[in-house]
Design a protein around this motif. Structure first.
Motif, mmCIF file in Angstrom:
data_model
loop_
_atom_site.group_PDB
_atom_site.id
_atom_site.type_symbol
_atom_site.label_atom_id
_atom_site.label_comp_id
_atom_site.label_asym_id
_atom_site.label_seq_id
_atom_site.Cartn_x
_atom_site.Cartn_y
_atom_site.Cartn_z
ATOM 1 N N VAL A 1 -11.673 6.178 14.782
ATOM 2 C CA VAL A 1 -11.225 5.791 13.571
ATOM 3 C C VAL A 1 -11.853 4.573 13.068
ATOM 4 O O VAL A 1 -12.126 3.704 13.791
ATOM 5 N N SER A 2 -12.358 4.857 11.737
ATOM 6 C CA SER A 2 -13.115 3.736 11.349
ATOM 7 C C SER A 2 -12.782 3.540 9.806
ATOM 8 O O SER A 2 -12.685 4.321 9.207
ATOM 9 N N PHE A 3 -12.341 2.316 9.640
ATOM 10 C CA PHE A 3 -12.182 1.909 8.322
ATOM 11 C C PHE A 3 -11.911 0.469 7.775
ATOM 12 O O PHE A 3 -11.714 -0.347 8.969
ATOM 13 N N GLN A 4 -12.259 -0.052 6.792
ATOM 14 C CA GLN A 4 -12.125 -1.393 6.740
ATOM 15 C C GLN A 4 -11.103 -1.760 5.392
ATOM 16 O O GLN A 4 -11.180 -1.045 4.532
ATOM 17 N N ILE A 5 -10.554 -3.047 5.268
ATOM 18 C CA ILE A 5 -9.751 -3.429 4.189
ATOM 19 C C ILE A 5 -10.015 -4.418 3.754
ATOM 20 O O ILE A 5 -10.235 -5.706 4.382
ATOM 21 N N GLY A 6 -10.585 -4.883 2.461
ATOM 22 C CA GLY A 6 -11.174 -5.996 1.763
ATOM 23 C C GLY A 6 -10.117 -7.054 1.826
ATOM 24 O O GLY A 6 -8.952 -6.721 1.547
ATOM 25 N N GLN A 7 -10.642 -8.135 1.607
ATOM 26 C CA GLN A 7 -9.530 -9.205 1.315
ATOM 27 C C GLN A 7 -8.864 -9.243 -0.033
ATOM 28 O O GLN A 7 -9.344 -8.666 -1.106
ATOM 29 N N GLY A 8 -7.505 -9.082 -0.013
ATOM 30 C CA GLY A 8 -6.953 -8.976 -1.090
ATOM 31 C C GLY A 8 -6.412 -7.433 -1.536
ATOM 32 O O GLY A 8 -5.861 -6.971 -2.577
ATOM 33 N N GLU A 9 -7.245 -6.463 -0.715
ATOM 34 C CA GLU A 9 -7.079 -4.883 -1.022
ATOM 35 C C GLU A 9 -6.081 -4.211 -0.444
ATOM 36 O O GLU A 9 -5.256 -4.826 0.617
ATOM 37 N N SER A 10 -5.536 -3.285 -0.940
ATOM 38 C CA SER A 10 -4.525 -2.373 -0.821
ATOM 39 C C SER A 10 -4.987 -1.096 -0.194
ATOM 40 O O SER A 10 -5.676 -0.538 -1.078
ATOM 41 N N HIS B 1 14.775 -16.098 -2.614
ATOM 42 C CA HIS B 1 14.609 -15.822 -3.934
ATOM 43 C C HIS B 1 13.441 -14.914 -4.395
ATOM 44 O O HIS B 1 13.607 -14.280 -5.422
ATOM 45 N N LYS B 2 12.351 -15.143 -3.779
ATOM 46 C CA LYS B 2 11.007 -14.689 -3.838
ATOM 47 C C LYS B 2 11.287 -13.005 -3.892
ATOM 48 O O LYS B 2 10.631 -12.099 -4.679
ATOM 49 N N VAL B 3 12.007 -12.664 -3.001
ATOM 50 C CA VAL B 3 12.286 -11.236 -2.795
ATOM 51 C C VAL B 3 13.333 -10.966 -3.683
ATOM 52 O O VAL B 3 14.075 -9.494 -3.392
ATOM 53 N N LYS C 1 5.022 -16.390 6.590
ATOM 54 C CA LYS C 1 3.866 -17.160 7.138
ATOM 55 C C LYS C 1 2.545 -16.907 6.527
ATOM 56 O O LYS C 1 1.606 -17.376 6.704
ATOM 57 N N ASN C 2 2.703 -16.231 5.231
ATOM 58 C CA ASN C 2 1.419 -16.240 4.300
ATOM 59 C C ASN C 2 0.556 -15.405 4.978
ATOM 60 O O ASN C 2 -0.844 -15.926 5.255
ATOM 61 N N PRO C 3 0.730 -14.043 5.348
ATOM 62 C CA PRO C 3 -0.269 -13.452 6.374
ATOM 63 C C PRO C 3 -1.590 -13.220 5.769
ATOM 64 O O PRO C 3 -1.591 -12.717 4.458
ATOM 65 N N THR C 4 -2.665 -12.765 6.370
ATOM 66 C CA THR C 4 -3.844 -12.335 6.016
ATOM 67 C C THR C 4 -3.882 -10.966 5.672
ATOM 68 O O THR C 4 -4.287 -10.119 4.775
ATOM 69 N N LEU C 5 -3.060 -10.368 6.654
ATOM 70 C CA LEU C 5 -2.892 -8.937 6.778
ATOM 71 C C LEU C 5 -1.386 -8.606 6.806
ATOM 72 O O LEU C 5 -0.737 -8.837 7.862
ATOM 73 N N LEU C 6 -0.885 -7.608 6.097
ATOM 74 C CA LEU C 6 0.457 -7.151 5.903
ATOM 75 C C LEU C 6 0.409 -5.558 6.282
ATOM 76 O O LEU C 6 -0.277 -4.834 5.284
ATOM 77 N N ILE C 7 1.039 -5.194 7.057
ATOM 78 C CA ILE C 7 1.254 -3.901 7.420
ATOM 79 C C ILE C 7 2.513 -3.262 7.242
ATOM 80 O O ILE C 7 3.485 -3.674 7.621
ATOM 81 N N LEU C 8 2.551 -2.116 6.292
ATOM 82 C CA LEU C 8 4.001 -1.556 5.937
ATOM 83 C C LEU C 8 3.891 -0.109 6.291
ATOM 84 O O LEU C 8 2.981 0.549 6.012
ATOM 85 N N LEU D 1 4.036 -10.348 -4.612
ATOM 86 C CA LEU D 1 3.621 -11.085 -3.699
ATOM 87 C C LEU D 1 2.144 -10.808 -2.975
ATOM 88 O O LEU D 1 1.601 -11.961 -2.735
ATOM 89 N N ARG D 2 1.730 -9.880 -3.272
ATOM 90 C CA ARG D 2 0.333 -9.624 -3.006
ATOM 91 C C ARG D 2 -0.649 -10.206 -3.663
ATOM 92 O O ARG D 2 -1.518 -10.916 -3.410
ATOM 93 N N GLN D 3 -0.232 -10.497 -5.095
ATOM 94 C CA GLN D 3 -0.873 -10.955 -5.998
ATOM 95 C C GLN D 3 -0.941 -12.590 -5.663
ATOM 96 O O GLN D 3 -1.766 -13.356 -5.688
ATOM 97 N N GLU D 4 0.329 -12.998 -5.557
ATOM 98 C CA GLU D 4 0.732 -14.359 -5.468
ATOM 99 C C GLU D 4 -0.066 -15.028 -4.101
ATOM 100 O O GLU D 4 -0.706 -16.400 -4.007
ATOM 101 N N PHE D 5 0.026 -14.205 -3.150
ATOM 102 C CA PHE D 5 -0.551 -14.893 -1.578
ATOM 103 C C PHE D 5 -2.079 -14.214 -1.454
ATOM 104 O O PHE D 5 -2.479 -14.697 -0.280
ATOM 105 N N GLY D 6 -2.514 -13.308 -2.221
ATOM 106 C CA GLY D 6 -3.766 -12.763 -1.966
ATOM 107 C C GLY D 6 -3.855 -11.856 -0.675
ATOM 108 O O GLY D 6 -4.911 -12.008 0.144
#
Length: 673
Positions: free
Chosen positions: A28-37, A137-139, A171-178, A200-205
């Motif tokens: 399996v090969s794929f990549q996710i850019g900075q701030g991308e979903s 509060h944020k959630v 922790k303001n993660p670089t990558l969030l897995i849902l 939150l994705r927009q706020e934290f990038g």
């Protein structure tokens, strides 16, 4: 694309079972850019969660990464030691699991579980407490101090999910897995959670890997999507492009399995994907999808296709990608129409009241509910969690003065007091198969016991009928000897459905029967239910948070809120409008595959407590069309506003029609602009 936040390159993972390595991910090969979903879709068993656990380095002990690489912000994760992996978990990587109740410690209050995250990041106790309240509060949790004092079981599913998201984002993660973060949530809570993730994705990038069976959710939340099958990425590209113009037969099959654009059972049958996923570790010399593909040729059996580039970041692993949409249908284009008898009701609830005791207080679960289910009819029940749908469907003993009848005869509240014929005729499929199946028994024994108890079948006759039931619900008969713990959630739900139909019931109470199923299996189950309805006159009370599924299968629909029926009528009438304001809000929250923008009607606050319901119209505290004092002081009756269409609202139906038409026109004008 910007520099990748996460990159998987030719990742191969196997599970060691009885000393043999069995492939799960096949390069399996794929990549996710900075701030991308990025969305990852496919049936259960395709390897989606294995890919997520591989990124997290949470694979089970019998898992083995055979080759490939995983890079997070350029760092080689597979070459890291345990200390560095823990550092990434503490600062960079987060995961939200499918079942929030299992992700929270049931013996510890919510507050300490959340503050621990901030303390591990180096914060003092008081600072961690303050930051925890800010994150809640944020959630969109309005009273965080009260929530932090509670145990997880004292929160609703939506609240639990928001707490888990707060912990993941602390922790303001670089990558969030849902991983299936909205499965089991009702439409309004799902919409809130998705809006929350987006903001939150927009706020934290934050970059997001979103795993879901719900393709409409993926279309709403993700810029790109990858379609995974048997551990192989078979298609990839911009989400809207892939769903609008799929170029792999598997993607085509998934999309045909979904009731889209308000389609109904008497208009078009849902198509299904034949056969089953290959077994774990199966040798697949050609295309992994070839055994189930209607377009397969000799080349597909002998030679695995490359991932053909189609331009603009799109790719398809199919020799005949240009003909993918010519895939032959499996199901008939149209199913025969069900014959609903208008005579004597099969099941009737009259003046239904149901009160529970909770911590010494009366909880009004049902308030003056009257409904009938006719032979051969599907009655859909919709509404938010806590609205009383399951209480009504389970037809437990109502309060004194209420009437519950089957075939005109009183129906006892307790099963042991019902006649054998009533027990056989009335069956239920529960939402959670884990709680409904005996973990110590094999599937063969679970289904066989129902066949013996309800029909008196023994020996080979019982075995033949068990195999027939397994095939009807798309369950591999070779798994009849397995126990529930050895099965996926979708497979367990299929066992529960097979058991419910073992005795040839006349009415089945379906409480979220497809929420844990892949769209392809969901389509097969819905078609099965419709076939039994048409051939044997089986009736259903069908509960689901998926309003598209409810619209597809239901003849009539009842909308419930706080134990009361707010609206009831034919399916097309209820969904076509004019709607009760509550129904209007529910429908506005549903995402769609076509990417059509809708004006979202937000319901303020949570559903009030049934121990102390609001005065007057119980919906007035959240109603977007609140009139004033009349709504606070007087509860409107459930009145017939059109032939066969009943509604509980002070606003005249013509005024509702005008208001909703104006809102629709304004939304259309905004979209056009």
């Amino acid at each position: 694309m910007t520099d990748a936040a996460i990159e998987l390159q030719d990742l191969q993972v196997a599970y060691t079972v009885r000393g043999v390595d069995r492939a799960v991910l096949r390069g399996v090969s794929f990549q996710i850019g900075q701030g991308e979903s990025y969305g990852l879709v496919g049936e259960s068993g395709c390897g989606k969660t294995t890919a997520a656990f591989a990124i997290m380095r949470y694979l089970p002990r019998n898992a083995k990464i055979q080759s490939g690489s995983i890079r997070l912000n350029g760092e080689d994760m597979l070459g890291m030691g345990g200390g560095n992996v823990r550092r990434l978990h503490a600062t960079t990587l987060s995961m939200v699991y499918q079942n929030p109740a299992a992700a929270l410690n049931p013996s510890i209050r919510v507050g300490p579980q959340l503050t621990e995250v901030f303390q591990l990041l180096g914060g003092a106790k008081e600072e961690a407490l303050h930051r925890s309240e800010e994150m809640l509060h944020k959630v969109q949790i309005s009273d965080p101090k009260r929530v932090m004092r509670r145990y997880p079981h004292q929160l609703s599913g939506g609240m639990q999910q928001r707490v888990v998201i707060a912990m993941a984002l602390a922790k303001n993660p670089t990558l969030l897995i849902l991983d299936e973060p909205t499965t089991g949530l009702d439409a309004t809570v799902e919409a809130e959670v998705l809006d929350l993730i987006g903001s939150l994705r927009q706020e934290f990038g934050t970059s997001v890997l979103f795993i879901s069976h719900n393709l409409a959710v993926i279309a709403k939340m993700c810029e790109r999507v990858g379609v995974l099958y048997a551990g192989r990425l078979v298609e990839q590209g911009a989400a809207q492009e892939v769903f609008r113009d799929p170029r792999h037969p598997y993607t085509v099959g998934l999309l045909r399995s979904i009731p889209r654009r308000g389609v109904r059972k008497d208009e078009t049958a849902l198509d299904t994907i034949p056969g089953f996923l290959p077994r774990l570790g199966a040798t697949l010399p050609g295309c992994v999808f070839e055994p189930r593909c209607g377009l397969a040729k000799e080349i597909c059996r002998e030679q695995e296709p490359d991932l053909f580039p189609l331009g603009h970041g799109r790719a398809s692993r199919c020799h005949f990608h240009d003909r993918a949409q010519e895939l032959p249908r499996i199901a008939p284009v149209r199913l025969p129409a069900a014959h609903v008898t208008n005579g004597k009701p099969l099941l009737e609830v009259a003046n239904g009241f149901k009160t529970f005791k909770q911590e010494g207080q009366d909880v009004q679960a049902l308030v003056d509910v009257s409904l009938v289910v006719r032979p051969g009819e599907v009655l859909g029940l919709v509404g938010e969690s806590g609205s009383g749908k399951t209480t009504l469907a389970r037809v437990t003993a109502p309060d004194e003065g209420s009437r519950l009848e089957m075939d005109g005869e009183p129906l006892a509240g307790k099963v042991e007091k019902r006649s054998n014929e009533q027990v056989r005729s009335l069956q239920i499929v529960f939402q959670n198969p884990d709680g409904a199946l005996n973990r110590r028994h094999s599937v063969r024994r679970i289904v066989g016991r129902a066949l013996y108890k309800l029909l008196g079948l023994r020996g080979q006759t019982k075995e033949d009928r068990a195999i027939e039931l397994a095939e009807s619900v798309r369950f591999d008969q070779t798994l009849l000897g397995a126990k529930p713990a050895q099965l996926s959630g979708g497979l367990k739900q299929r066992v529960a459905i097979a058991r419910a139909f073992a005795g040839d019931p006349r009415i089945v109470l379906c409480d979220e029967p497809t929420s844990a199923l892949d769209v392809s299996v969901q389509a097969a189950i819905l078609n099965l239910l419709v076939e039994l309805q048409t051939q044997k006159g089986v009736s259903y009370i069908f509960i689901s948070h998926d309003l598209g599924v409810v619209r597809y299968i239901s003849d009539r629909i009842a909308v419930m809120y706080l134990g009361r029926i707010q609206e009831v009528g034919d399916a097309e009438t209820v969904f076509g409008g004019p709607h009760h304001p509550y129904t209007e809000a529910l429908l506005s929250a549903v995402p769609n595959l076509e990417g059509e923008e809708r004006t979202r009607i937000r319901l303020e606050g949570e559903i009030p407590s049934a121990t102390n319901p609001p005065s007057g119209c119980v919906f007035h505290t959240r109603c977007p069309r609140f009139l004033g004092e009349i709504c606070v002081q007087e509860e409107p009756p459930l009145a017939e506003v059109e032939p066969g269409h009943l509604m509980r609202c002070h606003i005249p139906v013509e005024e509702l029609r005008r208001l909703q038409a104006d809102a629709s026109a304004a939304a259309q004008a905004k979209t056009t602009t």
